[in-house]
Design an enzyme around this catalytic site. Structure first.
Site, PDB file in Angstrom:
ATOM      1  N   CYS A  24      -0.331   3.515  -7.159  1.00 28.82           N
ATOM      2  CA  CYS A  24       0.452   4.058  -6.048  1.00 28.82           C
ATOM      3  C   CYS A  24       1.908   4.311  -6.435  1.00 28.82           C
ATOM      4  O   CYS A  24       2.669   4.848  -5.633  1.00 28.82           O
ATOM      5  CB  CYS A  24       0.378   3.115  -4.856  1.00 28.82           C
ATOM      6  N   HIS A  69       0.095   8.130   3.144  1.00 33.07           N
ATOM      7  CA  HIS A  69       0.201   7.582   1.790  1.00 33.07           C
ATOM      8  C   HIS A  69      -0.790   8.248   0.841  1.00 33.07           C
ATOM      9  O   HIS A  69      -1.787   7.646   0.447  1.00 33.07           O
ATOM     10  CB  HIS A  69      -0.015   6.064   1.854  1.00 33.07           C
TER      11      HIS A  69
END
Lengths: 388, 388
Positions: free
Chosen positions: A86, A335
């Protein structure tokens, strides 16, 4: 570093479930907007870096840098994919800044992208679990909500952080997202709604968790001393820090903070010659609400253990002492894992330019981004200042 | 570029089907050998770059940079994974050199790794196909041997290149591999054996194809002006070039050469201020035998179309005009895709140091590596000189 870089153009896709945009089309949309914003022609670009976590597992496509530079019509310039789960976007930004510093390239694009919804939901969670240690964590059944739930429990135990305080992170970030046209969610939520939402990995409930998102983001870098050719409002990258920690939680001496984030922040603050008190606003990695609470502690905006209280006092809201995630954060904006680190930089640039509309932080001059890979095995921190 | 980098240490695992070495253990083995070779302590390392194509698909593990820096005991230094399909290693080397040039880091590791045999054979081919355009190539059934077979057919049609000439590439590379203790194959083969081996995608037969391999490789970089602290025989990276082309074959004006490789070579030659005639030996990307023939043309070692003849005349053998793939190449040494670009650099370093044993090229002073991603969507060329 020998030569500073400035951001002279930014672009985003809308974040969300983008059924009508393929991976390649998302990147072109974000890239085109960044070029228009910078007022430059694609032919002026010398190189590209792309952050992407797992197109291999999400859409069975590796070699995405080649795909992207091709479909952007920018061959034969070099295009390089970087991956740090991420934190892929933040690492891409850092590599672009390093390339500018080295003198090998002048105009460099840093992009981030993830297409996460073209896959079954269970398979998405499984792919995300590959950011943790496959053999020691994922294989035995731990998912990402599970890992962050362990951190949350320990934070509650050591510091008295409450589930309500965590819920307030989600409430604030949804409120900010309502003011961001690119955000996935334009719905305000309440503490009661978060508290009564379905448990995922206790104490984390579904509204404590960032969503699954498609999206792409793009920033264009130029050497700071050339930036005025492209824009009246360059944003200088004053500091960059990247650090690592054990990939597995069980090897760490503490679960209530991320050492990689602390170390990356220390490096970035030192390079930028600023202190936490100098930061006007920050975009931090709230993959789960507890992660934002730990982030504001790790970054030095309050003492360790006081992140919940700072949130409860409203100091992290727009108008507070240190506005956090004005763009909506991972929770409200969405996200798309590889894009997140770049999207954070886009928000800071808009804020420092004074172009953040209804969510504008008055007088913002220094901003920070905090991007975390996995459960903290990687962290990247950047510090930005409005150019003169 | 502002500051040149030198390679001061190299390390490899044995290449092959490494049933007793996991992904993380392979990397530690190669890294430990590189540290021993450089005579330095891990604590002196400032940053790492790791080339890996698809641990996500091969072993369901992303975030491999975090895994590696953790298991190497080197946290909290930054560790960054780069991916460019089979050129991942070459791109990692380039990023490490750029990081040294930027001044942000001094001692930087560039590593490459792939674990390919812990998976069903069909799934390996499927994962490798994700280096091509999933929607326009892989989805309709084209595999990598199929793409290179198209190039081989066209090369035969335009230039009269023969299947026997292609076979001679494999024969030479197996012969060289027999002299390399780290190579996957220690068996000489004959032109007749290649010609009578099973067809994979005509005109390519199984012995025209590089194998599926596990392996890791590692080089340690230092600023050129610090290199003598670590070794009496530093090898300077004098030139680096990376370029891109369309990911799909159908969008290219020609199939008989790789434009990305030609462009990367042009950049690297210019930076190093050398010409093809100055190169004493080269490690090139022979994923299929036709690829080596195209490579020696693209690099300017002969005219376009004459690569088959140059091979037939023995000029690419050790003792010939331009020895190619003295380490055994992808065909004989093995092709752990993410490790290949680094392993090529290891071979050049050993040769320029005069440590290549029975495969030593006498008087080698300038070497080149040529690493290709996919069917030429990415290419990276490096030029190395023996330091004084």
């Amino acid at each position: 570093m020998m030569r500073k870089a400035a951001i002279v153009g930014v672009g985003l896709t809308k974040f969300g479930e983008l059924w009508d945009l393929s991976f390649r089309k998302m990147m072109i949309e974000a890239g085109t907007r960044a070029l228009e914003d910078a007022g430059i022609d694609g032919r002026q670009i010398d190189a590209m870096y792309v952050g992407n976590m797992s197109a291999g597992q999400f859409i069975e496509q590796e070699h995405v840098a080649s795909l992207i530079v091709d479909h952007a019509g920018l061959t034969p310039i070099p295009c390089t994919r970087v991956e740090a789960a991420c934190a892929s976007g933040g690492v891409a930004l850092r590599q672009a800044a390093i390339a500018v510093a080295s003198g090998i390239h002048d105009i460099v694009v840093a992009a981030g992208i993830e297409k996460m919804t073209d896959i079954l939901t269970g398979a998405t969670t499984e792919a995300l679990a590959s950011a943790s240690d496959r053999e020691w964590e994922a294989y035995v059944g731990v998912t990402f909500p599970g890992l962050y739930a362990l951190m949350a429990r320990r934070h509650m135990y050591e510091f008295g952080t409450t589930e309500e305080q965590m819920a307030m992170v989600a409430v604030k970030n949804h409120r900010n997202a309502c003011l961001n046209p690119y955000a996935q969610y334009h719905t305000e939520i309440t503490v009661e709604e978060v508290m009564s939402s379905a448990p995922v990995a206790q104490p984390l409930k579904v509204l404590d968790c960032s969503p699954i998102t498609d999206g792409a983001a793009c920033v264009i870098l130029a050497p700071a001393d050339m930036a005025k050719q492209f824009t009246d409002t360059p944003v200088i990258i004053e500091g960059t820090g990247q650090a690592s920690d054990t990939i597995s939680l069980h090897d760490r001496p503490t679960l209530t903070g991320l050492r990689a984030a602390q170390e990356a922040a220390r490096t970035a603050y030192k390079m930028a010659r600023v202190e936490p008190e100098d930061i006007d606003l920050a975009e931090v990695h709230d993959c789960f609400t507890i992660a934002e609470i730990m982030a504001i502690e790790d970054l030095g905006f309050c003492k360790k253990g006081e992140g919940g209280k700072l949130t409860e006092q409203g100091e992290t809201s727009i108008g507070g002492k240190i506005p956090i995630n004005t763009g909506g954060g991972l929770k409200g904006k969405g996200h798309p894992v590889g894009a997140t680190g770049i999207a954070q930089a886009v928000e800071i640039v808009l804020q420092l330019r004074g172009e953040a509309g209804k969510r504008q932080v008055n007088g913002a001059e220094v901003g920070l981004t905090h991007n975390v890979g996995g459960s903290g095995g990687t962290a990247v921190v950047h510090i930005f200042k409005r150019g003169d």
